[in-house]
Every structure is written in C-alpha cells, then in structure tokens.
Design an enzyme around this catalytic site. Structure first.
Site, PDB file in Angstrom:
ATOM      1  CB  SER A 271      -0.946   0.132   1.340  1.00 35.06           C
ATOM      2  OG  SER A 271      -2.033   0.804   0.915  1.00 35.06           O
TER       3      SER A 271
ATOM      4  CG  ASP B  90      -7.222  -2.328  -3.858  1.00 31.72           C
ATOM      5  OD1 ASP B  90      -7.870  -1.424  -3.091  1.00 31.72           O
ATOM      6  OD2 ASP B  90      -6.145  -2.603  -3.603  1.00 31.72           O
TER       7      ASP B  90
ATOM      8  CG  HIS C   8      -5.930  -1.792  -0.215  1.00 33.68           C
ATOM      9  ND1 HIS C   8      -5.422  -1.581  -1.289  1.00 33.68           N
ATOM     10  CD2 HIS C   8      -5.188  -1.541   0.942  1.00 33.68           C
ATOM     11  CE1 HIS C   8      -4.294  -0.876  -1.092  1.00 33.68           C
ATOM     12  NE2 HIS C   8      -4.201  -0.691   0.302  1.00 33.68           N
TER      13      HIS C   8
END
Length: 221
Positions: free
Chosen positions: A119, A169, A200
């Site tokens: 991320s 996502d 995610h």
C-alpha cells in the site's frame, strides 16, 4: 547518509545473505511486515523503517491531500530521504574487509538487495525504484497506487518487479495497476502481475508469487 534517519527495526539474517527492506502500509509500523519478510526470505537481514509522516496518528511515508492525491513535493522529499537510508544500510553491509586486532578479516557482503512494500509502503518503494533503478535487485509492490506518470532516472532493464493487486480494490483501481505495469515494461523491467478477485487485502497467492520472485532473484545473483 544515515542508517538512523528513520525509526526502524533490523532483524539479522545469515552472513552474506540478502538484505530485504520492507515498507509498511498506512497506519502500520516497523513491525508490520517483518514476519512476512522472514517467511519470504529466511536468510535475509530485514530492515524495516517506520514512516515519518503522521496522518491523524497513522504513520505514512509521505503526505497526501486526499485518497490517491499526493503531495508531490513531500513525495520527492521522502524518496530522497529513503534512498539515502537504504544506501546507508547497503553500504554498511557491503564492507569488504575489516581489521580485527592485527588480523585482516574478509566480511561477506549481501548476496542481493530486495524490496517489499504494501500500500503506502509499495508507493514509496515504487518511487525509490523510479528514482534509483539500480538500488534493488528485485522488488515486490503489493497494492501500489501510482496516479502519476513516473520518470525513471536510469534503466530498469531486466529488473524483476512483482506487482500484486485486487480486481475489486477500492483504493487501487485495476486500471491504474495496468497502467503502472505498462510504465514499468516500457522501461524494460521484467514485470509480473499477480491478481486476486478481492480488494486491498493481501491474499496467499500474492505471498507465494513474492516468494517465487525473491527465490529467483537470489538464485540469479
């Protein structure tokens, strides 16, 4: 260059083994990915910095003004600072010899320099790859979001890069993952993309793909 520019954790590995830098996601810390790193590269010395930006108490590596809207000046700051941090650790690990008393002792240097980010950590790692393509021998970008066209300062020719992503996502739209893949391929990187049908979160197929990439990179050096 300072090895202590960031609060960080170091988990020692085997002498002469790889160096693995891991970069946490928003709200994580220097402990978030250490166990994963050890699982993926058991012989590696793992270096895990904590992001130096706080977003309502959540640690990040650079500022943003909204979801997917980056403070590009702060990203440049963070990229330069992190590049120096990584180089300092690599340089320290590459000492070719040391003097112990009167003896001249050879010191094993790391077999490879690897990077893994999730991320926000994947975003700072990607920015490092653009800024210093020679820094990492292999890179895993888990759920990165790169909403800008990168300018690669050098060549990524032959560099193994794994990008992992979820088709649903909500943070990293699949079209931006595909665009990042195209950017990296255009710069010559050896890109693999590993998808799953979720969002995610990191799923087992991503972890296995990362394991394969690192194993191949370590065998290839």
């Amino acid at each position: 260059m300072s090895k202590d520019a960031y609060i960080h954790k170091v988990l020692p590995g085997s002498p002469g083994g790889p160096l693995l830098f891991v970069f946490h996601g928003t709200g994580g810390d220097e402990s978030q990915l250490v166990s994963l790193g050890r699982d993926l590269a058991p012989q590696a010395t793992i270096v895990s910095p904590r992001g130096d930006v706080s977003e309502h108490g959540a640690a990040r590596f650079f500022r943003r003004t909204g979801e997917g809207v980056y403070d590009m000046d702060d990203l440049a700051r963070a990229t330069g600072k992190m590049a120096e941090f990584v180089k300092a650790h690599v340089e320290a690990a590459h000492v070719g010899a040391a003097h112990v008393g009167a003896a001249h002792v050879e010191v094993a240097k790391p077999s490879a320099v690897l990077g893994l980010g999730y991320s926000n950590g994947a975003n700072i790692l990607a920015s490092l790859v653009f800024e210093a393509p020679d820094l990492f021998d292999a890179t895993v970008l888990m759920h990165p979001l790169i909403p800008f066209e990168p300018q690669v300062k050098g060549s990524l020719a032959g560099r193994p890069i794994l990008v992992t992503a979820g088709r649903r996502d909500p943070i990293c739209p699949p079209n931006l993952t595909t665009r990042l893949e195209a950017y990296l391929r255009a710069d010559g990187a050896d890109v693999t993309v590993e998808w799953h049908e979720g969002g995610h979160e990191v799923r087992p197929n991503e972890i296995e793909a990362a394991r394969r990439l690192f194993a191949g990179a370590m065998q290839g050096v």
